[in-house]
Enzyme design. Structure first.
Site, short mmCIF file in Angstrom:
data_model
loop_
_atom_site.label_atom_id
_atom_site.label_comp_id
_atom_site.label_asym_id
_atom_site.label_seq_id
_atom_site.Cartn_x
_atom_site.Cartn_y
_atom_site.Cartn_z
N GLY A 236 64.26 39.47 -63.72
CA GLY A 236 63.90 40.35 -62.62
C GLY A 236 62.75 41.26 -62.99
O GLY A 236 61.82 40.85 -63.69
N CYS A 237 62.82 42.49 -62.54
CA CYS A 237 61.74 43.44 -62.79
C CYS A 237 61.70 43.93 -64.24
O CYS A 237 60.79 44.67 -64.62
CB CYS A 237 61.84 44.63 -61.84
SG CYS A 237 61.56 44.17 -60.11
N SER A 238 62.67 43.54 -65.05
CA SER A 238 62.65 43.85 -66.48
C SER A 238 62.03 42.73 -67.31
O SER A 238 62.06 42.79 -68.54
CB SER A 238 64.09 44.11 -66.97
OG SER A 238 64.68 45.18 -66.31
N SER A 239 61.47 41.73 -66.66
CA SER A 239 61.00 40.53 -67.37
C SER A 239 59.97 40.83 -68.45
O SER A 239 60.06 40.33 -69.57
CB SER A 239 60.43 39.52 -66.38
OG SER A 239 61.42 39.02 -65.52
#
Length: 373
Positions: free
Chosen positions: A151-154
């Protein structure tokens, strides 16, 4: 263990942009038509959107998009991106290469100097061949490559992987590429999410340096960390098994299977989780929040970032302490924190500490503690 630095950062922002007013005009035009249908069917009408609501809910006033054509057409509301032949460079790889070349230039390197590529993004164009391998080929890189997604932590998760590979001597130089064409997966007819996201591509070069070597203007990575906890509050159901669950297998139904979120729960739960993550991460290094010169947080929501830092610092954080690019770029998923880093670090002094922290679907949180050399 080797010392590890971020030697190069590259950012590619698409030229095309959409203001809140333009987005709202398109959405409300569709609502007018849809509500006529809903009235006939005896269904509840959809509320219209407005620019003030968008700014209040997210802090976003503008977003850049990879492909503008089709998004603002009320009859389509999806970017019109033409398919390419298998032997042509794919859309996502092309976007990733653009930021990767800038990162390599910033590091003073070429593709021949890299021995691993990680393509880390919230959405991948296809499962295989890996987008990272396509980027590897285009840049003339030897070694290995793989895709990953959190997700946005990729990008933060990839930084965690790259840091530990390089620190241990498993790799010499790793190129992280995060091409986010999130508008291709966004439901522009969903009032709760249609305004949130924009597109951007970022890249970082992570490499080892000698025990006494210094690189003025670059960041040494002191440590990285990841945390995850399962939650359905940010979810997409789009995947290859979707077709298998439908009677008409020639058409894949996207409605209900694109990005969706329970905004109020995400806000509350991620805010507290990120605060705890930051506090514990710094405490493990004998540091407090005041020891950090600058925070580069995930650019998801202006009010969320403000609350996280107020909990962590005990007071409001200004733009200098925690720079935001959300207002003009929207939520660019895993690229956002790295854009904030790239645009807001050159004034930092040798010895200053900074913290990269990204959070999102999963739930997931990734962090990197860095020091200016």
């Amino acid at each position: 263990m080797h010392r590890v630095i971020i030697s190069g950062i590259g950012v590619e922002i698409p030229q095309a942009a959409i203001s809140n007013d333009e987005l709202v005009t398109s959405f409300n035009a569709w609502v007018d038509v849809e509500n006529v249908r809903r009235e006939t069917a005896g269904q509840e009408p959809i509320k219209k959107s407005d620019s003030e609501f968008i700014v209040y809910a997210s802090g976003v006033k503008n977003r850049h998009v990879h492909t503008l054509d089709g998004i603002l057409d009320p009859e389509r509301m999806t970017p019109r991106i033409a398919p390419r032949a298998d032997d042509d460079l794919s859309v996502e790889a092309e976007f990733g290469v653009a930021s990767a070349r800038k990162a390599l230039d910033h590091a003073g390197l070429t593709g021949a100097d890299i021995d691993m590529v990680i393509c880390a993004a919230s959405h991948q164009q296809r499962p295989y061949p890996a987008i990272s391998i396509e980027i590897q080929k285009e840049l003339g890189i030897e070694g290995a490559a793989f895709d990953m997604s959190l997700g946005c932590s990729s990008a933060a998760a990839a930084l965690h992987v790259a840091f530990n590979l390089v620190r241990s001597g498993g790799q010499k130089r790793v190129l992280i590429v995060t091409p986010e064409i999130i508008t291709g997966h966004l439901n522009f007819r969903d009032r709760q999410t249609h305004f949130i996201f924009g597109d951007a591509s970022v890249a970082m070069v992570v490499e080892a340096i000698g025990p006494r070597e210094t690189r003025p203007g670059r960041f040494e990575i002191l440590d990285t960390r990841n945390w995850t906890q399962f939650s359905n509050n940010i979810r997409t159901n789009f995947g290859f098994l979707l077709r298998a669950g439908q009677e008409n297998t020639s058409v894949v139904e996207m409605e209900g299977n694109m990005i969706k979120q329970v905004g109020n729960k995400v806000f509350k739960e991620v805010t507290h989780a990120a605060h705890r993550f930051i506090t514990a991460f710094l405490a493990d290094h004998g540091m407090t929040q005041s020891d950090i010169r600058r925070y580069w947080l995930h650019q998801a929501n202006a009010r969320m970032n403000a609350m996280i830092l107020k909990l962590a610092l005990g007071h409001e954080a200004d733009q200098d302490t925690a720079p935001m690019v959300l207002e003009r770029l929207g939520n660019t998923a895993a690229a956002g924190a790295i854009i904030a880093l790239k645009e807001n670090h050159e004034d930092m002094k040798s010895g200053d500490h900074g913290l990269i922290c990204a959070f999102g679907a999963g739930y997931s949180i990734g962090g990197a503690l860095v020091r200016m050399m």
